[in-house]
Write a protein that holds these residues in place. Structure first.
Motif, mmCIF file in Angstrom:
data_model
loop_
_atom_site.group_PDB
_atom_site.id
_atom_site.type_symbol
_atom_site.label_atom_id
_atom_site.label_comp_id
_atom_site.label_asym_id
_atom_site.label_seq_id
_atom_site.Cartn_x
_atom_site.Cartn_y
_atom_site.Cartn_z
ATOM 1 N N ALA A 222 0.320 -1.142 0.246
ATOM 2 C CA ALA A 222 -0.705 0.076 0.074
ATOM 3 C C ALA A 222 0.805 1.241 0.022
ATOM 4 N N LEU A 223 1.950 1.091 1.105
ATOM 5 C CA LEU A 223 2.777 2.424 0.662
ATOM 6 C C LEU A 223 3.620 2.349 -0.372
ATOM 7 N N ILE B 20 -0.540 6.955 -2.281
ATOM 8 C CA ILE B 20 -0.926 7.183 -0.756
ATOM 9 C C ILE B 20 -0.166 7.770 -0.043
ATOM 10 N N ASP C 112 0.299 7.713 3.947
ATOM 11 C CA ASP C 112 0.280 7.595 4.677
ATOM 12 C C ASP C 112 -1.237 6.276 4.827
ATOM 13 N N LEU C 113 -1.243 5.087 6.402
ATOM 14 C CA LEU C 113 -1.353 4.394 6.679
ATOM 15 C C LEU C 113 -1.864 4.335 7.938
ATOM 16 N N LEU D 124 -7.866 -1.793 4.408
ATOM 17 C CA LEU D 124 -6.695 -0.591 4.322
ATOM 18 C C LEU D 124 -7.277 0.561 4.524
ATOM 19 N N VAL E 210 -6.225 4.601 5.169
ATOM 20 C CA VAL E 210 -5.503 5.317 3.753
ATOM 21 C C VAL E 210 -5.338 6.865 4.594
ATOM 22 N N LEU F 173 -4.964 0.523 -6.017
ATOM 23 C CA LEU F 173 -4.042 -0.037 -4.101
ATOM 24 C C LEU F 173 -4.940 -1.664 -4.042
ATOM 25 N N VAL G 123 -11.380 -0.179 0.800
ATOM 26 C CA VAL G 123 -9.959 0.712 1.149
ATOM 27 C C VAL G 123 -11.374 1.797 1.482
#
Length: 116
Positions: free
Chosen positions: A27-28, A33, A35-36, A71, A73, A88, A109
């Motif tokens: 994901a990063l 994207i 940040d998580l 996720l 995000v 993603l 997401v």
């Protein structure tokens, strides 16, 4: 929980934490994207003491040989939310399936915020 499989050499077990780390790294690396993020305040406090921060905004649930991933995000301002989310989903699904050799049923997401 974990995902199990067996082959001629023995039994293989992949934990949810390992799957969450793979999904977090993937994901990063995706464009757009930033940040998580944690889902709740209590998760934020627990993340302060966690060594593996890459799995911070990833929730993995396994049921038999099926994997469900959520996720959370923050995305970059000015990009298409729909395009980034679809990209993603596809990237995380591909990398986790390649890593575990098992089926990823859904990738959800959740866009928590936008960063300028």
């Amino acid at each position: 929980m974990s995902v199990n499989t067996a082959n001629a050499y023995g039994r293989i077990t992949v934990t949810d934490d390992a799957i969450a780390q793979v999904a977090g790294y993937t994901a990063l690396e995706c464009y757009g994207i930033v940040d998580l993020v944690s889902r709740k305040l209590s998760d934020s406090l627990a993340d302060l003491f966690r060594k593996q921060r890459v799995s911070r905004g990833v929730k993995v649930v396994t049921n038999g040989d099926r994997i469900f991933i959520d996720l959370y995000v923050i995305i970059k301002y000015g990009v298409s939310i729909e395009a980034v989310a679809e990209s993603l989903k596809k990237s995380v699904k591909y990398d986790v399936e390649k890593f575990t050799s098992m089926v990823v049923d859904t990738v959800n997401v959740n866009v928590v915020g936008v960063k300028v």
